[in-house]
Design a protein around this motif. Sequence first.
Motif, PDB file in Angstrom:
ATOM      1  N   TRP A  49     113.064 -31.744  67.140  1.00 28.88           N
ATOM      2  CA  TRP A  49     114.048 -31.094  68.009  1.00 28.88           C
ATOM      3  C   TRP A  49     115.294 -30.645  67.248  1.00 28.88           C
ATOM      4  O   TRP A  49     115.708 -29.479  67.316  1.00 28.88           O
ATOM      5  CB  TRP A  49     114.430 -32.041  69.136  1.00 28.88           C
ATOM      6  N   GLU A  53     116.201 -26.699  67.046  1.00 28.93           N
ATOM      7  CA  GLU A  53     117.325 -26.350  67.923  1.00 28.93           C
ATOM      8  C   GLU A  53     118.551 -27.127  67.447  1.00 28.93           C
ATOM      9  O   GLU A  53     118.963 -28.125  68.046  1.00 28.93           O
ATOM     10  CB  GLU A  53     117.014 -26.665  69.388  1.00 28.93           C
ATOM     11  N   GLU A  58     120.294 -22.488  70.385  1.00 27.60           N
ATOM     12  CA  GLU A  58     120.173 -21.779  69.104  1.00 27.60           C
ATOM     13  C   GLU A  58     118.909 -22.275  68.399  1.00 27.60           C
ATOM     14  O   GLU A  58     118.859 -23.402  67.908  1.00 27.60           O
ATOM     15  CB  GLU A  58     121.409 -22.051  68.243  1.00 27.60           C
ATOM     16  N   TYR A  59     117.889 -21.435  68.344  1.00 26.96           N
ATOM     17  CA  TYR A  59     116.595 -21.845  67.796  1.00 26.96           C
ATOM     18  C   TYR A  59     116.376 -21.283  66.399  1.00 26.96           C
ATOM     19  O   TYR A  59     116.718 -20.129  66.116  1.00 26.96           O
ATOM     20  CB  TYR A  59     115.461 -21.384  68.719  1.00 26.96           C
ATOM     21  N   LEU A 130     113.229 -26.407  75.542  1.00 29.01           N
ATOM     22  CA  LEU A 130     112.655 -26.462  74.193  1.00 29.01           C
ATOM     23  C   LEU A 130     111.147 -26.231  74.247  1.00 29.01           C
ATOM     24  O   LEU A 130     110.601 -25.470  73.433  1.00 29.01           O
ATOM     25  CB  LEU A 130     112.946 -27.822  73.559  1.00 29.01           C
TER      26      LEU A 130
END
Length: 670
Positions: A49, A53, A58-59, A130
């Motif tokens: 995770w 992210e 914001e990925y 997510l």
Amino acid sequence: MAPRPFAHDGIAFGCDYNPEQWTPDVWDEDIALMQEAGVDLVAVNIFGWSHIEPRAGEYDFRALDDVIGRLHAAGIRVNLGTGTSSPPAWLTCAHPEILPVAEDGTRRYPGGRQAWCPSSTAFRAAALRLVEAVAGRYGDHPAVALWHVSNELGCHNALCHCGASAAAFQTWLRAKYESIDALNRAWGTAFWSQTYTEWEQIGTPRATLSTRNPGQLLDFHRFSSDELLSYYRAEADVIRRLSDVPITTNFMVTAHIENLDYWSWAADMDIVANDHYLDHRLDDPNAELAFAADLSRGLGGGAPWILMEHSTGAVNWQPLNKPKAAGEILRNSLTHVARGADGVCFFQWRASVQGSEKFHSAMLPHAGTDSAVWREVVELGGIVERLGEVAGSRVEADVALVFSWESWWATQNESRPSRALGYLDQVHAAYAALHAEGLTVDIVAPGSELSAYKLVVVPGLHLVRAAEAAVVTDWIAAGGTALVTFYTGTVDEDDRVWTGGYTGPFREALGIRIEEFAPIAPDACLRLSDGATARLWSERSRVMTAQVEASFVDGPSAGHPAVTRNAWGNGAAWYLATLPSAADYRALVARIAGEAGVRPAATVRGGDGAVVEIVRRRGADAAYLFVVNHGSAPLVIDATGTELITGTTVEGHADVPGGAVRIIREEAAA
């Protein structure tokens, strides 16, 4: 919803891989070594995770894209994690209400893993965002063979006592009982002035100055299992919208992990997956391994399953973390395959050099490739590749053992006859006796259909519904043979005692009336009239129609029955009122199994008295006889066919060296 089949060429051989712990130059070395070892299924993004992210919304998928692409180019399939098991620091800082609360009312903080409440709406919203991003990106990626939801759900956070959990518990109770009066009756709240008049008065069973309400504790376990299952379903629903790939999560069918009722979870899995580690705190770790494998198969209704994690050596979380002996990696792995696993995977690929699990063993150890562990891993990979034809076959068993998470929860109640005895003590002891006799066992839920079996064992089924007991007693009357052990049939589904004599709805079939429990101290020993010895438990009872096979010679129940047999209809109901020594339990099981016409899958000669596992898997075109020799002396097994590990022809018998495994494709009808 029909399950999506997990398709794989042969038996999967794989691992957890945590590339975020390493620099990209190490990735190429790792993938080359995976190919050398025969690894063909790799779990990634299990704890990803904070890497994909790093800040809310914001990925950054560049590194994960790279890793998945490299694995795919190498012909290695991906078991893709959703990455949601442990929240990143930014999430718990922004939403501290996500953090779980223990039963003492204290909040638990980040720094470990699973620092989240299963009832938290803020956590669920962030986690599902997510999952949407991950599944949207990789849903149709050709490398992805399986989706891995979260990780070991409920290992640490199954029981949360925060305000959100209390509100969710109230909602669950409303749905179950519909009226507050029905709840009061089910929980027996007339005791100790506990009666509720409004749903809002009910909280989670936090720590109290005295013992707590047993019905509340039992329902809280049920609620907590259901709440995490609801969470699993929420992730799976997102994935199903965006991908056609099968979905699962890794169960923890193992000793001491009791909080989830996997019988209620199993139907939601496209394929059952389990994590298992040898527990050296137990008297017989190998028997528990076999039990966990059989239970994993049982959860899937007998279908093949996947061993998602096990270890090449020591774990890092027991008081004494033992390495495995020479050949033990092979024996452990192929025991799981013998008992229905179509995939054998390890935690983890490369041993970590930092973090809480840096002393946990791995396929590629700290010592590198010039090590005994690495050589055994490569040997195992080659053997697994040769076993491809076994995939899809099913285990044959004539014995069923009834297992219940609800009974586990109720047995472990705070107020009980003896704290020295737990539910798993009974289950493991009964299973170990069957295991030592070389008998293959299906683990089944209470109320399951029993017509396929010759012998049914019901160990310590403390909580049982009348209809579940009737399935067993009707099966006995129709001609079956059953062994029921003490503390069975004590309470109903509301944890209310069955009155009129313990064993409740089993009483008539067993032909014995238990009037009083008489447990004994852990260090005491009981003698029985047939020469056997026993410990921990005795009972004061009288027979109605049963025949006494052995009585207590001494102790608080001297002169009372210890072992009985009752003719019931066309069958026989045996009752065991104590916990015999391992050797005496095995002898009793051998006698009852012989009466029921149950035999090992093949005849064994020689050996040194150590346990020999003999299991047959049968496919459409052939049967496969697995023999695992846990002893140091060679033995001989009666069989005819082709031995798959060595490639040799077997005519009438096969030699199995000490510590070895042999797998024989039986070309003649068996």
